[in-house]
Design an enzyme around this catalytic site. Sequence first.
Site, short mmCIF file in Angstrom:
data_model
loop_
_atom_site.label_atom_id
_atom_site.label_comp_id
_atom_site.label_asym_id
_atom_site.label_seq_id
_atom_site.Cartn_x
_atom_site.Cartn_y
_atom_site.Cartn_z
N ASP A 255 -7.82 17.90 -16.18
CA ASP A 255 -8.09 16.50 -16.53
C ASP A 255 -7.73 16.35 -18.00
OD1 ASP A 255 -9.25 14.08 -17.36
OD2 ASP A 255 -10.76 14.17 -15.78
N TYR B 135 -16.48 15.31 -16.61
CA TYR B 135 -16.95 13.93 -16.59
C TYR B 135 -18.07 13.81 -15.53
CZ TYR B 135 -16.96 9.02 -15.32
OH TYR B 135 -17.35 7.75 -15.02
N LYS C 42 -8.66 4.93 -19.78
CA LYS C 42 -9.01 5.30 -21.14
C LYS C 42 -7.80 5.13 -22.06
CE LYS C 42 -12.79 6.31 -18.89
NZ LYS C 42 -13.08 7.62 -18.34
N ARG D 150 0.83 -1.22 0.00
CA ARG D 150 0.00 0.00 0.00
C ARG D 150 0.86 1.26 0.00
NH1 ARG D 150 -2.31 1.57 4.38
NH2 ARG D 150 -2.54 -0.50 5.26
C1 LIG Z 1 -13.65 8.15 -17.09
C2 LIG Z 1 -13.23 9.51 -16.68
C3 LIG Z 1 -12.90 9.80 -15.34
C4 LIG Z 1 -13.06 8.77 -14.24
O1 LIG Z 1 -12.12 7.76 -14.38
P1 LIG Z 1 -12.35 6.23 -13.84
O2 LIG Z 1 -11.07 5.58 -14.24
O3 LIG Z 1 -13.55 5.71 -14.55
O4 LIG Z 1 -12.54 6.33 -12.38
C5 LIG Z 1 -12.44 11.07 -15.04
N1 LIG Z 1 -12.32 12.02 -15.99
C6 LIG Z 1 -12.63 11.78 -17.27
C7 LIG Z 1 -12.49 12.88 -18.29
C8 LIG Z 1 -13.10 10.54 -17.67
O5 LIG Z 1 -13.43 10.32 -18.94
#
Ligand SMILES: *Cc1c(COP(=O)(O)O)cnc(C)c1O
Length: 410
Positions: free
Chosen positions: A200, A135, A225, A81
């Site tokens: 982001d 998001y 992603k 951890r």
């Molecule tokens: C999917 C997404 C998130 C969240 O990510 P997870 O891996 O699903 O927790 C945050 N920001 C954006 C722009 C996303 O597309």
Amino acid sequence: MDSASTHAYDDVRRPAPRAPRALATEAVHAGRDDLARQGLHAPPIDLSTTYPSYDSRGEAERIDAFATTGAEPDGPPVYGRLGNPTVARFETALARLEGTESAVAFASGMAALSAVLLVRAAQGLRHVVAVRPLYGCSDHLLTAGLLGTEVTWTDPAGITDALRPDTGLVLVESPANPTLAEVDLRAVAHACGSVPLLVDNTFATPVLQRPATAGARLVLHSATKYLGGHGDVLAGVVACDEEFAGRLRQVRFATGGVLHPLAGYLLLRGLSTLPVRVRAASATAADLAGRLAADPRVARVHYPRIGGAMVAFEVHGDPHEVIAGVRLITPAVSLGSVDTLIQHPASISHRIVDADDRRGAGVSDRLLRMSVGLEDVEDLWADLDAALGVAAQDGRGAGRGARSTASSGV
Ligand SMILES: *Cc1c(COP(=O)(O)O)cnc(C)c1O
């Protein structure tokens, strides 16, 4: 080479190359610079949850040091951890790609964002300024105040006026999920003054944009992603300076949202093809955006100035029929995989956002969001064309008796 040094973070973190390297080179070498010296080619996967040490005095010192700065302990790791060498390779590589000192990986994008909010809240800075759209779940986390934070929504021009003495963070996405709206990162960073700006960068990836060079202190990815890129890893990461990274590691250690080492391995592997994947899928996406813009069944196309593999479009017909009509394209939430996905944000990714807030942020009920993959453009267009045909027929039929009964029953 003894096993202690095989596991040592200093090997994994072994610095940087003699001369600055291009992104495509970093993508395949960063986080792997020590391998050849160790007689390895593929990075090792270290699944240990704990690490033996006969020196508990030294261990105590290393734990004290971590508690003070959050810096990764020198020498072998202590406990899973606290940190993991395979995950550390991915962190090193991503930091290099984003041009930051450090990066800290988490179990998901939402765990990464939560850790950032917790770092600031623990410093008494509970107020967040954010620009919509975000998001859906990021919007929800802030709006619902689930972590005790309070949010002020504004447009980029209103950021400076929205700042308060207790503002701990400014949060933007560019291009934003799902409308692909872009903000001028340099101007936004300037408007933030001394308050950290978090960008982001999930949609753009460091291939298209490196927010740290525009003044962002924190760069967040849902690594689920594009970074993973194959739809088989859930992960998040924050790229930032070492001081903030230390605090993020302390929160990660205390709250437990760590990334599994196998996921760390898959992400490092994903990074090696990131530039090639993003460029190829972006070329196809730009082509499809052009065809959609010229199509009378499509009311509006959103495609970012910086490019990318995401296309959003609004249809004249019923968007649910487009989703039901695709055969090659997969109707699914998420994005950034090698195959093409399409979804209806008002029903899925942004369902959790209040309908008025959602529409106010430009997310129309007729908007579809498509993540373009690596298939042949003609095959993708044939599938989209057929699905749009179904939707258009349904739109025309909606005035007739049988059809309208069927659709009002839904
Ligand atoms: C999917 C997404 C998130 C969240 O990510 P997870 O891996 O699903 O927790 C945050 N920001 C954006 C722009 C996303 O597309």
